[in-house]
Design an enzyme around this catalytic site. Structure first.
Site, PDB file in Angstrom:
ATOM      1  CB  THR A 184      57.347 -19.183 -24.076  1.00  0.00           C
ATOM      2  OG1 THR A 184      58.784 -19.189 -24.087  1.00  0.00           O
ATOM      3  CG2 THR A 184      56.852 -20.507 -24.614  1.00  0.00           C
ATOM      4  CD  GLU A 330      54.682 -23.336 -23.498  1.00  0.00           C
ATOM      5  OE1 GLU A 330      53.826 -22.471 -23.278  1.00  0.00           O
ATOM      6  OE2 GLU A 330      55.802 -23.319 -22.962  1.00  0.00           O
ATOM      7  CE  LYS A 441      59.426 -27.781   0.226  1.00  0.00           C
ATOM      8  NZ  LYS A 441      60.115 -28.855  -0.440  1.00  0.00           N
ATOM      9  CD1 TRP A 446      54.376 -28.055  -1.223  1.00  0.00           C
ATOM     10  CD2 TRP A 446      55.782 -26.507  -2.006  1.00  0.00           C
ATOM     11  NE1 TRP A 446      55.400 -28.710  -1.857  1.00  0.00           N
ATOM     12  CE2 TRP A 446      56.285 -27.778  -2.348  1.00  0.00           C
ATOM     13  CE3 TRP A 446      56.505 -25.378  -2.396  1.00  0.00           C
ATOM     14  CZ2 TRP A 446      57.456 -27.960  -3.061  1.00  0.00           C
ATOM     15  CZ3 TRP A 446      57.679 -25.556  -3.113  1.00  0.00           C
ATOM     16  CH2 TRP A 446      58.144 -26.833  -3.433  1.00  0.00           C
TER      17      TRP A 446
HETATM   18  P1  AMP Z   1      51.990 -17.645 -21.300  1.00  0.00           P
HETATM   19  O1  AMP Z   1      52.552 -18.783 -22.056  1.00  0.00           O
HETATM   20  O2  AMP Z   1      52.857 -16.441 -21.286  1.00  0.00           O
HETATM   21  O3  AMP Z   1      50.603 -17.329 -21.753  1.00  0.00           O
HETATM   22  O4  AMP Z   1      51.901 -18.070 -19.784  1.00  0.00           O
HETATM   23  C1  AMP Z   1      51.212 -19.240 -19.385  1.00  0.00           C
HETATM   24  C2  AMP Z   1      51.127 -19.272 -17.900  1.00  0.00           C
HETATM   25  O5  AMP Z   1      50.310 -18.191 -17.434  1.00  0.00           O
HETATM   26  C3  AMP Z   1      50.450 -20.499 -17.355  1.00  0.00           C
HETATM   27  O6  AMP Z   1      51.319 -21.595 -17.307  1.00  0.00           O
HETATM   28  C4  AMP Z   1      50.021 -20.030 -15.981  1.00  0.00           C
HETATM   29  O7  AMP Z   1      51.091 -20.037 -15.065  1.00  0.00           O
HETATM   30  C5  AMP Z   1      49.640 -18.595 -16.236  1.00  0.00           C
HETATM   31  N1  AMP Z   1      48.178 -18.482 -16.423  1.00  0.00           N
HETATM   32  C6  AMP Z   1      47.492 -18.395 -17.568  1.00  0.00           C
HETATM   33  N2  AMP Z   1      46.174 -18.280 -17.343  1.00  0.00           N
HETATM   34  C7  AMP Z   1      46.012 -18.313 -16.000  1.00  0.00           C
HETATM   35  C8  AMP Z   1      44.891 -18.257 -15.118  1.00  0.00           C
HETATM   36  N3  AMP Z   1      43.657 -18.105 -15.563  1.00  0.00           N
HETATM   37  N4  AMP Z   1      45.133 -18.351 -13.799  1.00  0.00           N
HETATM   38  C9  AMP Z   1      46.395 -18.491 -13.321  1.00  0.00           C
HETATM   39  N5  AMP Z   1      47.489 -18.548 -14.087  1.00  0.00           N
HETATM   40  C10 AMP Z   1      47.304 -18.453 -15.420  1.00  0.00           C
END
Ligand code: AMP
Length: 548
Positions: A184, A330, A441, A446
């Site tokens: 991640t 994930e 917050k 929020w």
């Molecule tokens: P990663 O594991 O680095 O791909 O990050 C995943 C996170 O990216 C998700 O839990 C979201 O917070 C954010 N994310 C991914 N796609 C989107 C989207 N289309 N809109 C908003 N947030 C997103």
């Protein structure tokens, strides 16, 4: 009564053999700095995949061993994508933009045996050379300076292929064996390893072929350009999907500027492309300045961060359809896609449809979503109003992390806690409100930084906007907006102008207290706003940086 159907293992070996066997003339194209791109047919590429597997075997790679890659999106990376899992080893795609400490951590966490590295990235690897004792060999490809000192033994990729005189017989794999590993991007703490199985990669790839993900599906008439890096969540599974479907791949290597991308989109008649919003903003501005006809391009997949409605509408003006999707490392990563249901497309106005297209969308077939109240943890109704933590379940969602017993990311009944705050409406459309850690917050209420950012990026003078909370003695936190200004605007907008622009759309207490006009918004290695760094910029020089 049991069904009487065969249980054939769902493996990437089948995906590879199908693609190469049925579509030998399909193309893998790699961009070069100048001159025409490099080309290989699936038949030529497939032959190199088999020889790479033999070569890795000769280097001592055995079933279950981890083979890492440090590379941009190119043909050799795609060779690793199949040679490694089909021989029963595990492809560990490494984000070369990580801080050296994290780079050393992920290689040690995976216990990588071999690293296939693009020569121009060897200096990055050299910085951690003394901290990766598991690595026996580095296999280097492409152009670059002479190999830096201090690395484990380096062999040349082409030499490894040249000495592989006969293909390796693919082993019979269990579909539950590990095929890939990706860490991640971890905005807090150390990156965590997500281990994909053959089965999960196969099912995820198959779903990409359906119209639930890409309007018109993905087939052998398609040419796909993944801008999203192949080191990040298998480039959203698109290499697997393309080979399964017999679709061509146009790979940009390190040439991700708007001019190179437009050139590749046009010359290769690309039909589908995919990347994060921070790639598409500059490309749209380039098209606005100087339109380029892209008659073959039917889908621009946008995910990884919220796609502002103004971005989607901007591409509409050029007759180009942006499709918004949500996912995580994930979740392999496909979670939801904002396709408009057929009957809604017939009923709703273009403006109303834009509202759906700008949502994070409907669950991909196979995925389940639910919301848990942020305070009580009770499940929330899907009414488009209740905000809760998004939890997901599905055949390509991880159920644990590599070498990590921490269960805080999972519920007791086995769902993944995404850390995203969302709503789901009665039609099933999910909307991300924020990351749990990025919500502001203020006075106990929020404020969604994501909503404010989307609105700000709709202002004609604003190129990019990121909102974070600043500690406030009275309210707890107050929102601060960081913006970059479009190059063609003579003067940066003031806080008053932007507050007046936002005022019709949000509650008064949501209006940012301060505006920081900056040259660039810092980004993480995968192109998302680095809010940790922004928060740090707001603190007095002596205060410790908050986590998150
Ligand atoms: P990663 O594991 O680095 O791909 O990050 C995943 C996170 O990216 C998700 O839990 C979201 O917070 C954010 N994310 C991914 N796609 C989107 C989207 N289309 N809109 C908003 N947030 C997103």
């Amino acid at each position: 009564m049991q069904g009487l159907m065969m249980e054939v293992p769902l493996t990437l070996t089948h995906v590879f053999e199908r693609g190469v066997g049925l579509h030998p003339r399909q193309q893998v194209v790699t961009q070069r700095e100048t001159g025409p791109p490099r080309r290989a047919t699936f038949a030529e590429w497939g032959d190199r995949v088999r020889r790479l597997a033999r070569g890795l075997h000769e280097l001592g790679v055995e079933r279950g061993d981890r083979v890492a890659t440090l590379a941009w999106n190119n043909q050799e990376h795609l060779e690793c994508y199949f040679a490694v899992p089909c021989m029963g080893a595990v492809l560990h795609t490494v984000n070369f933009r990580l801080h050296p400490d994290q780079l050393a951590h992920v290689i040690a966490d995976a216990q990588d045996r071999v690293i296939v590295c693009q020569r121009s990235l060897l200096p990055t690897l050299a910085r951690v050379a003394d901290r990766v004792p598991s690595v026996r060999w580095i296999v280097a490809f492409g152009e670059g300076e002479p190999d830096p000192p201090g690395l484990p033994p380096v062999v040349d990729y082409e030499a490894v292929l040249a000495t592989a005189d006969r293909p390796l017989d693919w082993p019979a794999l269990d579909e539950r064996e590990a095929a890939g590993l990706c860490h991640t991007s971890a905005t807090t703490g150390d990156p965590k390893g997500v281990v994909y199985s053959h089965r999960s990669a196969y099912l995820h790839a198959l779903t990409l072929l359906t119209t639930a993900i890409l309007p018109g599906g993905l087939g052998d008439a398609d040419m796909l350009l993944p801008v999203v890096p192949m080191f990040h969540v298998n480039a959203w599974g698109q290499p697997h999907g393309c080979v399964f479907a017999g679709a061509g791949l146009a790979l940009p290597d390190r040439f991700l500027d708007a001019d190179h991308l437009l050139q590749l989109l046009a010359s290769e008649r690309v039909t589908i492309t995919a990347g994060v919003p921070s790639i598409w903003g500059p490309l749209l501005r380039r098209l606005d300045r100087e339109p380029v006809p892209l008659p073959h391009l039917r889908t621009i997949l946008c995910g990884g961060a919220t796609a502002p409605p103004s971005l989607i509408a901007g591409f509409d003006r050029h007759g180009l359809t942006m499709v918004h999707a949500w996912g995580m490392t994930e979740t392999s990563p496909l979670g939801t896609v904002a396709v408009v249901k057929h009957d809604l497309a017939e009923r709703l106005t273009a403006e109303e449809q834009l509202g759906l297209r700008a949502s994070q969308g409907l669950p991909a077939p196979g995925m389940e979503l639910r919301l848990a109240d942020l305070t009580t943890g009770a499940l929330c109704p899907h009414d488009g109003v209740h905000e809760g933590e998004l939890q997901v379940r599905g055949p390509w969602v991880c159920r644990g992390y590599l070498n990590n017993d921490d269960r805080t990311s999972f519920t007791v009944d086995g769902w993944l806690r995404t850390g995203d705050v969302a709503t789901i409406d009665s039609e099933g459309y999910m909307r991300i409100v924020d990351r749990t850690k990025d919500l502001v917050k203020s006075g106990g209420e929020w404020i969604s930084s994501v909503t404010l950012e989307g609105l700000l990026m709709g202002h004609p003078d604003v190129a990019e906007a990121a909102v974070v909370g600043r500690p406030d003695p009275h309210w707890g936190e107050r929102p601060v907006a960081f913006v970059t200004v479009r190059p063609e605007c003579p003067e940066a907008p003031t806080l008053e102008v932007l507050r007046a622009f936002l005022a019709p759309s949000v509650a008064r207490f949501w209006l940012p207290d301060a505006l920081m006009v900056v040259d660039a918004i810092p980004k993480t290695g995968v192109g998302k706003f680095d809010k940790r760094q922004l928060r740090r910029q707001l603190l007095p020089a002596t205060a410790p940086a908050p986590e998150g």
